[in-house]
Design a protein around this motif. Structure first.
Motif, short mmCIF file in Angstrom:
data_model
loop_
_atom_site.label_atom_id
_atom_site.label_comp_id
_atom_site.label_asym_id
_atom_site.label_seq_id
_atom_site.Cartn_x
_atom_site.Cartn_y
_atom_site.Cartn_z
N SER A 292 0.83 -1.20 0.00
CA SER A 292 0.00 0.00 0.00
C SER A 292 0.86 1.25 0.00
O SER A 292 0.57 2.23 -0.71
N PHE A 293 1.92 1.26 0.80
CA PHE A 293 2.83 2.41 0.79
C PHE A 293 3.52 2.57 -0.57
O PHE A 293 3.88 3.69 -0.97
N SER A 294 3.71 1.47 -1.28
CA SER A 294 4.38 1.55 -2.57
C SER A 294 3.54 2.28 -3.60
O SER A 294 4.07 2.86 -4.56
N VAL A 295 2.22 2.29 -3.41
CA VAL A 295 1.34 2.97 -4.37
C VAL A 295 1.69 4.45 -4.45
O VAL A 295 1.77 5.04 -5.53
N ARG A 296 1.92 5.07 -3.28
CA ARG A 296 2.27 6.49 -3.27
C ARG A 296 3.58 6.72 -4.02
O ARG A 296 3.70 7.66 -4.81
N ALA A 297 4.57 5.85 -3.77
CA ALA A 297 5.87 6.01 -4.43
C ALA A 297 5.73 5.87 -5.94
O ALA A 297 6.29 6.66 -6.70
N LEU A 298 4.99 4.87 -6.38
CA LEU A 298 4.85 4.62 -7.81
C LEU A 298 4.09 5.76 -8.50
O LEU A 298 4.49 6.24 -9.57
N LEU A 299 3.01 6.20 -7.87
CA LEU A 299 2.25 7.31 -8.46
C LEU A 299 3.08 8.59 -8.46
O LEU A 299 3.02 9.38 -9.40
N GLY A 300 3.89 8.77 -7.41
CA GLY A 300 4.73 9.96 -7.33
C GLY A 300 5.77 10.03 -8.42
O GLY A 300 6.23 11.11 -8.79
N VAL A 304 2.00 4.83 -13.22
CA VAL A 304 0.59 4.57 -12.98
C VAL A 304 0.26 3.10 -13.23
O VAL A 304 -0.53 2.49 -12.49
N GLU A 305 0.87 2.50 -14.23
CA GLU A 305 0.57 1.10 -14.55
C GLU A 305 0.96 0.17 -13.40
O GLU A 305 0.20 -0.74 -13.04
N GLU A 306 2.12 0.41 -12.81
CA GLU A 306 2.56 -0.43 -11.69
C GLU A 306 1.66 -0.24 -10.47
O GLU A 306 1.31 -1.20 -9.78
N ALA A 307 1.29 1.02 -10.20
CA ALA A 307 0.39 1.29 -9.08
C ALA A 307 -0.96 0.62 -9.31
O ALA A 307 -1.57 0.06 -8.38
N ALA A 308 -1.46 0.66 -10.55
CA ALA A 308 -2.74 0.03 -10.85
C ALA A 308 -2.67 -1.48 -10.70
O ALA A 308 -3.63 -2.12 -10.25
N ALA A 309 -1.52 -2.06 -11.04
CA ALA A 309 -1.38 -3.51 -10.92
C ALA A 309 -1.48 -3.95 -9.46
O ALA A 309 -2.18 -4.91 -9.13
N PHE A 310 -0.78 -3.22 -8.57
CA PHE A 310 -0.91 -3.59 -7.16
C PHE A 310 -2.31 -3.29 -6.65
O PHE A 310 -2.86 -4.05 -5.85
N GLY A 311 -2.91 -2.18 -7.10
CA GLY A 311 -4.28 -1.88 -6.70
C GLY A 311 -5.23 -3.00 -7.07
O GLY A 311 -6.12 -3.36 -6.29
N GLY A 312 -5.03 -3.59 -8.25
CA GLY A 312 -5.85 -4.73 -8.65
C GLY A 312 -5.63 -5.94 -7.76
O GLY A 312 -6.57 -6.65 -7.38
N TRP A 313 -4.36 -6.20 -7.44
CA TRP A 313 -4.03 -7.31 -6.52
C TRP A 313 -4.68 -7.09 -5.17
O TRP A 313 -5.26 -8.01 -4.58
N LEU A 314 -4.62 -5.85 -4.68
CA LEU A 314 -5.20 -5.53 -3.38
C LEU A 314 -6.72 -5.69 -3.41
O LEU A 314 -7.32 -6.26 -2.48
N ALA A 383 -5.24 5.75 -5.56
CA ALA A 383 -5.41 5.23 -6.91
C ALA A 383 -6.70 5.73 -7.53
O ALA A 383 -6.74 6.13 -8.71
N ASP A 384 -7.77 5.75 -6.75
CA ASP A 384 -9.06 6.22 -7.25
C ASP A 384 -9.00 7.70 -7.63
O ASP A 384 -9.56 8.12 -8.66
N SER A 385 -8.28 8.49 -6.83
CA SER A 385 -8.18 9.91 -7.13
C SER A 385 -7.35 10.18 -8.37
O SER A 385 -7.44 11.27 -8.95
N GLN A 386 -6.55 9.19 -8.79
CA GLN A 386 -5.77 9.31 -10.01
C GLN A 386 -6.53 8.78 -11.23
O GLN A 386 -5.97 8.62 -12.30
N GLY A 387 -7.82 8.47 -11.01
CA GLY A 387 -8.66 8.05 -12.12
C GLY A 387 -8.59 6.58 -12.47
O GLY A 387 -9.03 6.18 -13.55
N GLN A 388 -8.04 5.75 -11.56
CA GLN A 388 -7.92 4.33 -11.89
C GLN A 388 -9.24 3.59 -11.74
O GLN A 388 -9.39 2.48 -12.25
N GLY A 389 -10.20 4.17 -11.03
CA GLY A 389 -11.53 3.59 -10.97
C GLY A 389 -11.62 2.36 -10.08
O GLY A 389 -10.61 1.81 -9.62
N MET A 390 -12.84 1.93 -9.82
CA MET A 390 -13.06 0.77 -8.97
C MET A 390 -14.38 0.12 -9.39
O MET A 390 -15.41 0.79 -9.49
N ALA A 391 -14.34 -1.17 -9.65
CA ALA A 391 -15.54 -1.89 -10.07
C ALA A 391 -16.52 -2.04 -8.91
O ALA A 391 -16.16 -1.94 -7.74
#
Length: 624
Positions: A292-300, A304-314, A383-391
């Motif tokens: 979860s902490f890595s999402v901030r680093a990746l987006l920063g 975005v693709e790597e952050a989205a991949a972990f977001g999907g796993w989460l 991730a949601d605030s970056q427009g990655q969306g959520m089903a």
């Protein structure tokens, strides 16, 4: 590593157990290997990060197995560097006869899980002449599984139950019988003059051995370098400490399992937090917290693709959550999302410099750690605030988890540091539960999603009031590790960063002053004092690198920018020569714990981004 070594037969004498920091990391985004400064691969698990080891001399020099390439000469000095902007490692050997190099890398395996992995070791002499000796001594399944060697004039195959490793020699042999059997191990030698290249490719599930031309080795190297440089160039970071941030980003990428997007905490197991001590854990898994902490680093950094991949796993973990005794979410999983992490001890391994027990698996997986819900919701909100969306299904699963948290946040737990001294009312767990409710409310309100928002707001406010009344100790004038305690905890450095308290609130500034006095040692930060807060384990530990970076953030937010920059610059001097960090730093600057540590590198990235912004724009601006 810088050092002088004396030859005894085959090659120069090597350290039985090199320093933890005396290693570089290579990998293919599904597995990774450590290469010591003397040219030894002394840690590699295959085919995944969390698979049994093939080489583990790092944990037992006699039984663990290794793959060594070194000069057969005297008075050799070796140094390591990375090929710029890549995950390709160069070990240079300087001798009276010449200068040689071993270039180590793994061609990228891709985003589809595979059992085929290639460990490429290219030798070349750049000045004079050098005779390289090569010893390949695998010890499968943490040294527990016997193997057989099938040797031919074209190479060799090591075979154990469930895994084969094929040895492909590269370059012209000096004579027809250049491959020598040493029991069921393999020995080779190559004499190279200036400009000549040879090498070895070790391939899992590689079939029949084949002598490869040097041109094939050079093609693999060029393709791998191109992948890494294209990836680094995609970063949007242009601030101070650019090279340092890039190296940490590459390290974080090397620790990420591409098929699922899940980062492991570290590629190693059993490396101690205290030499000779028992704090020796297996970190080859994915913690909800770390990821979860890595999402901030990746987006920063713009990844975005790597952050989205972990977001999907989460989100997959939230959907499949089963509501066990440790809560809907476990604190850690294997990289594929499975949760069997039964802990066992490798009794036959002596451990790095005698540090026992050597553990694989991790029983902490079943602990109750309430903070993971805040960290997970904060990552999903970012991730949601970056427009990655959520089903729809993902949101409803999150809503169910938050409903569960309404009933369970107010109870003792094991806490962020996974102590084994019993459950307590940890302030950090309460504070992160507040974050979970706060971010869930934002996710619902900002996007018009359904949920028990009024109930969530009530629980959020109850947590706030409880922390302010019960976590504050008037005697120490600080927030403390758990209720009724006078112990400080560096995890609380995140309270202002995540919006729980203003960074200039007098209560927070007093807490920061207390941390300055009690937990900071020449800019380095201890996570807590084990003597004052028994954690169920013997011995002490070093300063925690993650906490030092959090401390920089807290100083900057409190307006102490000059001090924050000095602390960060000091911290950067503790990296190994390759720019890598373990989990902790010892009294004399030595690296301790599993190596390299994703937590250390992702927090370095986050801190560099935030501090760079504040140095450019001042302390009153908002930093994402």
């Amino acid at each position: 590593m810088d050092g002088t070594h004396v030859s005894t037969g085959r090659g120069f004498v090597v350290n039985r157990y090199p320093d933890i920091s005396d290693h570089g990391l290579i990998g293919d985004l599904q597995t990774a290997a450590l290469v010591s400064g003397d040219g030894t691969v002394d840690w590699w698990c295959c085919p995944r990060f969390d698979s049994p080891s093939v080489f583990a001399a790092l944990l037992d020099a006699d039984r663990g197995g290794y793959f060594r390439i070194a000069p057969d000469t005297v008075n050799c000095v070796s140094r390591q560097l990375y090929l710029p902007d890549t995950g390709m490692l160069i070990t240079r050997f300087m001798t009276p006869e010449g200068v040689g190099e071993v270039v180590d890398f793994m061609p990228i395996a891709g985003a589809v899980a595979t059992d085929r992995h290639r460990l490429v070791r290219m030798m070349r002499t750049v000045r004079g002449t050098m005779r390289f000796t090569i010893d390949i001594r695998p010890r499968f399944d943490y040294g527990r599984a016997p193997h057989k060697l099938d040797l031919s004039s074209d190479g060799a195959v090591f075979a154990a139950d469930g895994l084969e490793l094929t040895v492909h020699p590269v370059g012209v042999a000096e004579h027809d019988r250049d491959l020598q059997r040493d029991g069921d191990d393999l020995h080779m030698a190559r004499t190279l003059r200036e400009g000549q290249i040879a090498g070895v490719v070790l391939e899992s599930m590689g079939g029949r051995p084949t002598r490869l031309p040097v041109a094939e080795l050079e093609r693999l190297g060029a393709d791998t370098a191109r992948y890494w440089r294209d990836w680094v160039n995609a970063s949007t970071y242009r601030g101070r400490w650019r090279e340092t941030v890039a190296r940490s980003a590459i390290t974080l990428k090397l620790l990420t399992y591409a098929p699922t997007g899940a980062p492991v905490a570290a590629p190693t197991a059993g490396l101690p937090e205290l030499t000779g001590g028992e704090r020796n854990w297996d970190y080859r898994y994915t913690w909800i917290r770390d990821g979860s902490f890595s999402v901030r680093a990746l987006l920063g950094l713009g990844y975005v693709e790597e952050a989205a991949a972990f977001g999907g796993w989460l989100r997959d973990r939230t959907v499949e959550s089963s509501g066990t005794g440790s809560g809907p979410l476990k604190i850690m999983y294997r990289v594929d999302g499975s949760s069997d992490l039964t802990e066992e001890t490798l009794e036959h391994f002596e451990g790095w410099r005698g540090s026992r027990p050597v553990r694989i698996g991790n029983d902490a997986a079943d602990q109750l750690q309430l903070d993971v819900y805040g960290e997970a919701l904060d990552a999903l909100h970012r991730a949601d605030s970056q427009g990655q969306g959520m089903a729809y299904q993902g949101w409803m699963s999150i809503a169910r988890i938050i409903d569960w948290l309404c009933e369970h946040w107010d109870q003792p737990e094991e806490g962020i540091w996974e102590t084994r001294g019993g459950r307590k009312d940890f302030t950090y767990g309460r504070f992160q539960s507040w974050v979970a409710f706060d971010r869930a409310i934002r996710l619902a309100v900002d996007r018009g999603r359904p949920g028990e928002i009024a109930r969530w707001a009530t629980e959020r406010d109850n947590i706030y009031r409880q922390i302010m009344s019960r976590a504050w100790n008037p005697d120490t004038a600080s927030f403390t590790q758990h209720y009724g305690s006078d112990v400080l905890d560096a995890a609380l450095l995140l309270m202002p960063q995540l919006g729980f308290i203003a960074p200039t609130d007098p209560m927070w500034l007093s807490t920061l002053d207390a941390i300055d006095r009690e937990l900071v040692s020449d800019s380095l930060v201890y996570r807590y004092n084990p003597a004052a807060s028994p954690d169920g384990l013997r011995g002490h530990e070093g300063t925690f690198s993650l906490c030092t970076f959090w401390y920089v953030d807290a100083l900057a937010e409190a307006g102490r920018l000059t001090e924050a920059r000095l602390v960060l610059d000091k911290m950067l001097t503790y990296a190994n020569p390759l720019g890598l960090y373990a989990e902790e730093i010892g009294l004399t600057g030595e690296q301790l714990g599993n190596f390299p540590q994703a937590f250390s590198h992702l927090s370095l990235i986050n801190t560099a981004i935030r501090l760079n912004h504040r140095l450019d724009h001042g302390v009153t601006t908002t930093v994402a």
